[in-house]
Motif scaffolding. Structure first.
Motif, PDB file in Angstrom:
ATOM      1  N   VAL A  45     -20.156 -33.710 -68.003  1.00  0.00           N
ATOM      2  CA  VAL A  45     -19.684 -32.339 -68.201  1.00  0.00           C
ATOM      3  C   VAL A  45     -18.830 -32.298 -69.462  1.00  0.00           C
ATOM      4  CG1 VAL A  45     -18.313 -30.476 -67.223  1.00  0.00           C
ATOM      5  CG2 VAL A  45     -19.710 -31.913 -65.721  1.00  0.00           C
ATOM      6  N   ALA A  46     -19.169 -31.405 -70.372  1.00  0.00           N
ATOM      7  CA  ALA A  46     -18.412 -31.253 -71.614  1.00  0.00           C
ATOM      8  C   ALA A  46     -17.201 -30.367 -71.361  1.00  0.00           C
ATOM      9  CB  ALA A  46     -19.294 -30.649 -72.700  1.00  0.00           C
ATOM     10  N   ALA A  47     -16.010 -30.932 -71.528  1.00  0.00           N
ATOM     11  CA  ALA A  47     -14.782 -30.170 -71.295  1.00  0.00           C
ATOM     12  C   ALA A  47     -14.444 -29.250 -72.461  1.00  0.00           C
ATOM     13  CB  ALA A  47     -13.613 -31.123 -71.046  1.00  0.00           C
ATOM     14  N   GLN A  52     -19.019 -34.171 -77.260  1.00  0.00           N
ATOM     15  CA  GLN A  52     -20.021 -35.224 -77.480  1.00  0.00           C
ATOM     16  C   GLN A  52     -20.617 -35.734 -76.157  1.00  0.00           C
ATOM     17  OE1 GLN A  52     -18.552 -38.350 -80.113  1.00  0.00           O
ATOM     18  NE2 GLN A  52     -17.118 -36.935 -81.070  1.00  0.00           N
ATOM     19  N   ALA A  53     -20.880 -34.813 -75.248  1.00  0.00           N
ATOM     20  CA  ALA A  53     -21.448 -35.199 -73.954  1.00  0.00           C
ATOM     21  C   ALA A  53     -22.816 -35.858 -74.117  1.00  0.00           C
ATOM     22  CB  ALA A  53     -21.549 -33.972 -73.045  1.00  0.00           C
ATOM     23  N   LEU A 104     -16.374 -36.529 -67.149  1.00  0.00           N
ATOM     24  CA  LEU A 104     -15.792 -35.431 -67.913  1.00  0.00           C
ATOM     25  C   LEU A 104     -15.544 -35.884 -69.345  1.00  0.00           C
ATOM     26  CD1 LEU A 104     -14.757 -32.515 -67.635  1.00  0.00           C
ATOM     27  CD2 LEU A 104     -12.489 -33.465 -67.138  1.00  0.00           C
ATOM     28  N   ALA A 105     -16.332 -35.336 -70.262  1.00  0.00           N
ATOM     29  CA  ALA A 105     -16.204 -35.671 -71.684  1.00  0.00           C
ATOM     30  C   ALA A 105     -15.129 -34.786 -72.300  1.00  0.00           C
ATOM     31  CB  ALA A 105     -17.541 -35.464 -72.397  1.00  0.00           C
ATOM     32  N   ILE A 106     -14.039 -35.402 -72.775  1.00  0.00           N
ATOM     33  CA  ILE A 106     -12.876 -34.667 -73.267  1.00  0.00           C
ATOM     34  C   ILE A 106     -12.720 -34.895 -74.773  1.00  0.00           C
ATOM     35  CG2 ILE A 106     -10.392 -34.321 -73.008  1.00  0.00           C
ATOM     36  CD1 ILE A 106     -10.628 -35.722 -70.267  1.00  0.00           C
TER      37      ILE A 106
END
Length: 219
Positions: A45-47, A52-53, A104-106
């Motif tokens: 999930v792209a936050a 860069q998910a 979770l991509a932060i």
């Protein structure tokens, strides 16, 4: 005497053959057990917009021991499937219905935006088995800010998911080796609603009005 050696040789041969048979049977049983366990589903999930998910998904699959499409296996033979839903609440919730782990991509520069906050809040309300935070883009920050960004987002993740979350920074784990080891050993918690409501992970589907029953059918 020769008469005594021959029975001993036969007994030793039979013992070796028996041991080999046991080893083969154990390997087959382990392979059957691995095949019976479904792959662990990782939902990336792209936050934020620059999270860069897609890159995280590609890294996981490219550095796995074996990969076939969106499904791969670690060196310890833990199979996993990577899902990358679009940045919409409904898409992420649908993916998380079958997901075991939310990755979770932060983005280090910006963190969670309004859409990311809305998605994470919705996933929390639906329920999530385990959470892994991956910080991306830290290498693009000034050197003095990189460590501060890691500390800030690790603390933020653990504050929101105190018992479920693990944090990684992609610039320190470019081959995703530590992340893959974590996938090997992670134990997602069970979600009570799954015992009462059916769910299915499918790569494609179609709906046929009037087919399969009074309300139509699905392929």
């Amino acid at each position: 005497p020769e008469g005594g050696k021959r029975p001993r040789r036969n007994m030793a041969k039979q013992a070796r053959q028996s041991k080999q048979t046991q080893v083969v049977a154990a390997r087959r049983a382990a392979a059957d057990a691995d095949a019976a366990v479904p792959p662990r589903v990782l939902v990336i999930v792209a936050a934020g917009e620059d999270a860069q998910a897609e890159a995280i998904g590609e890294q996981l699959l490219s550095h796995a021991a074996v990969a076939d499409g969106a499904t791969a296996a670690t060196a310890a033979r833990q199979r996993f499937t990577v899902l990358r839903p679009s940045r919409r609440v409904d898409s992420v919730l649908d993916a998380m219905k079958a997901g075991d782990v939310m990755v979770l991509a932060i983005p280090a520069d910006g963190g969670l935006d309004a859409c990311g906050e809305e998605i994470v809040d919705a996933v929390c309300m639906q329920g999530v088995g385990a959470v892994v935070g991956v910080l991306t883009g830290a290498e693009q920050l000034p050197p003095k800010q990189q460590a501060a960004a890691r500390r800030e987002w690790a603390a933020s993740l653990h504050a929101r998911f105190p018992e479920q979350a693990k944090f990684f920074s992609l610039d320190q784990d470019q081959a995703c080796a530590a992340l893959l080891r974590h996938v090997d050993g992670i134990s997602p918690r069970k979600l009570a609603w799954r015992e009462q409501r059916s769910y299915l992970l499918a790569h494609r589907h179609s709906y046929r009005p009037g087919g399969g029953g009074a309300d139509g059918g699905a392929d």
